[in-house]
Design a protein around this motif. Structure first.
Motif, PDB file in Angstrom:
ATOM      1  N   ARG A  66       0.850  -1.202   0.000  1.00 44.11           N
ATOM      2  CA  ARG A  66       0.000   0.000   0.000  1.00 44.11           C
ATOM      3  C   ARG A  66       0.877   1.240   0.000  1.00 44.11           C
ATOM      4  N   GLU A  91       0.895  -0.797  -9.276  1.00 45.74           N
ATOM      5  CA  GLU A  91      -0.202  -1.699  -8.913  1.00 45.74           C
ATOM      6  C   GLU A  91       0.253  -3.135  -9.143  1.00 45.74           C
ATOM      7  N   ARG A 110      -7.272  -3.045  -6.298  1.00 47.36           N
ATOM      8  CA  ARG A 110      -7.495  -1.667  -6.751  1.00 47.36           C
ATOM      9  C   ARG A 110      -8.499  -0.955  -5.841  1.00 47.36           C
ATOM     10  N   GLU A 111      -9.525  -1.678  -5.400  1.00 49.29           N
ATOM     11  CA  GLU A 111     -10.510  -1.080  -4.497  1.00 49.29           C
ATOM     12  C   GLU A 111      -9.868  -0.707  -3.167  1.00 49.29           C
ATOM     13  N   ALA A 114      -7.899   2.390  -3.665  1.00 47.97           N
ATOM     14  CA  ALA A 114      -8.811   3.535  -3.761  1.00 47.97           C
ATOM     15  C   ALA A 114      -9.172   4.079  -2.381  1.00 47.97           C
ATOM     16  N   LEU A 115      -9.331   3.174  -1.414  1.00 50.92           N
ATOM     17  CA  LEU A 115      -9.669   3.604  -0.055  1.00 50.92           C
ATOM     18  C   LEU A 115      -8.533   4.391   0.592  1.00 50.92           C
ATOM     19  N   PHE A 117      -6.390   6.315  -0.984  1.00 51.53           N
ATOM     20  CA  PHE A 117      -6.407   7.652  -1.574  1.00 51.53           C
ATOM     21  C   PHE A 117      -7.605   8.451  -1.059  1.00 51.53           C
ATOM     22  N   LYS A 118      -8.757   7.787  -0.937  1.00 54.31           N
ATOM     23  CA  LYS A 118      -9.956   8.460  -0.454  1.00 54.31           C
ATOM     24  C   LYS A 118      -9.772   8.960   0.971  1.00 54.31           C
ATOM     25  N   ASP A 123      -9.248  11.217  -5.162  1.00 52.53           N
ATOM     26  CA  ASP A 123      -9.966  10.204  -5.924  1.00 52.53           C
ATOM     27  C   ASP A 123      -8.967   9.349  -6.694  1.00 52.53           C
ATOM     28  N   ILE A 124      -9.157   8.037  -6.650  1.00 48.91           N
ATOM     29  CA  ILE A 124      -8.253   7.133  -7.364  1.00 48.91           C
ATOM     30  C   ILE A 124      -8.313   7.393  -8.869  1.00 48.91           C
ATOM     31  N   GLY A 125      -9.409   8.022  -9.325  1.00 51.82           N
ATOM     32  CA  GLY A 125      -9.533   8.352 -10.736  1.00 51.82           C
ATOM     33  C   GLY A 125      -8.536   9.413 -11.185  1.00 51.82           C
ATOM     34  N   GLN A 126      -7.919  10.108 -10.212  1.00 48.00           N
ATOM     35  CA  GLN A 126      -6.905  11.115 -10.538  1.00 48.00           C
ATOM     36  C   GLN A 126      -5.528  10.485 -10.758  1.00 48.00           C
TER      37      GLN A 126
END
Length: 224
Positions: A66, A91, A110-111, A114-115, A117-118, A123-126
């Motif tokens: 992580r 990743e 990946r999920e 995402a947590l 980063f959140k 946002d993981i989309g960034q």
């Protein structure tokens, strides 16, 4: 009996007494603790890369299971300051069981990323994911996958964010591989709860730093 003197010679052997042994021990302790600061600086310098951060196209967060909170926040700070154009993160591929290198990648990785980063407000989309394989030697193969990915994206410069105690070994590898692929690599050692001032005060810090000393020596001798 004089004949034996041609082949053997009698010598006097000196052995330390308990007072001598105790005195040597005290002297070693005085030298160690009296020069503790010097030894700590030598060890820290051996595993820490120079911060060479400059403007680059990619900001790459290198991590294991992580990314650290400090790495995530540092990456987006550099992005907001215009020092980097985009954030990337390694990743690892899912693995069944626990491989010999000690990195176990769970399902829904990946999920899980995402947590992380959140939790820091991002946002993981960034972020652009760079798929890497878990294969010994891990750092070398990770760097090879990352630089290949960036090369195929047409990226010619990157900032490597990695924990400070891992940074010297990692930056050495990225610099070497990047040079062969036309990618300029800048290094950004990142400090978290374990930093250069307190690592020797905790078990986790000692384990992290001394394992890196051994790994860097191994890379210098055996990995190319």
């Amino acid at each position: 009996m004089k004949f034996i003197h041609y082949f053997f010679k009698k010598k006097t052997v000196w052995k330390t007494t308990w007072i001598g042994k105790f005195s040597i021990l005290i002297l070693m302790l005085i030298l160690f603790f009296g020069m503790k600061g010097l030894w700590l600086n030598v060890i820290t310098s051996f595993v820490t890369a120079e911060d060479t951060t400059k403007k680059a196209e990619a900001i790459v967060i290198e991590h294991w299971n992580r990314p650290s909170r400090s790495s995530i926040n540092t990456a987006f700070r550099l992005l907001s300051e215009g020092i980097g154009k985009a954030v990337f993160v390694t990743e690892y591929s899912f693995t069944k069981g626990k491989p010999v290198n000690g990195i176990e990648i769970p399902r829904y990785y990946r999920e899980i990323l995402a947590l992380y980063f959140k939790s820091e407000g991002f946002d993981i989309g960034q972020v652009t994911m760079i798929p890497v394989t878990v294969k010994d030697p891990v750092t070398w193969n990770t760097a090879n996958d990352v630089t290949d990915f960036l090369k195929h994206q047409g990226i010619t410069s990157m900032i490597l964010l990695t924990p400070w105690y891992h940074s010297r070994r990692s930056c050495d590898v990225y610099l070497e591989l990047g040079k062969g692929k036309g990618i300029t690599v800048f290094c950004k050692p990142v400090e978290g709860e374990i930093n250069r001032e307190n690592w020797w005060r905790s078990h986790n810090g000692l384990d992290a730093v001394f394992s890196e000393v051994a790994k860097r020596l191994f890379y210098i001798v055996a990995v190319r």
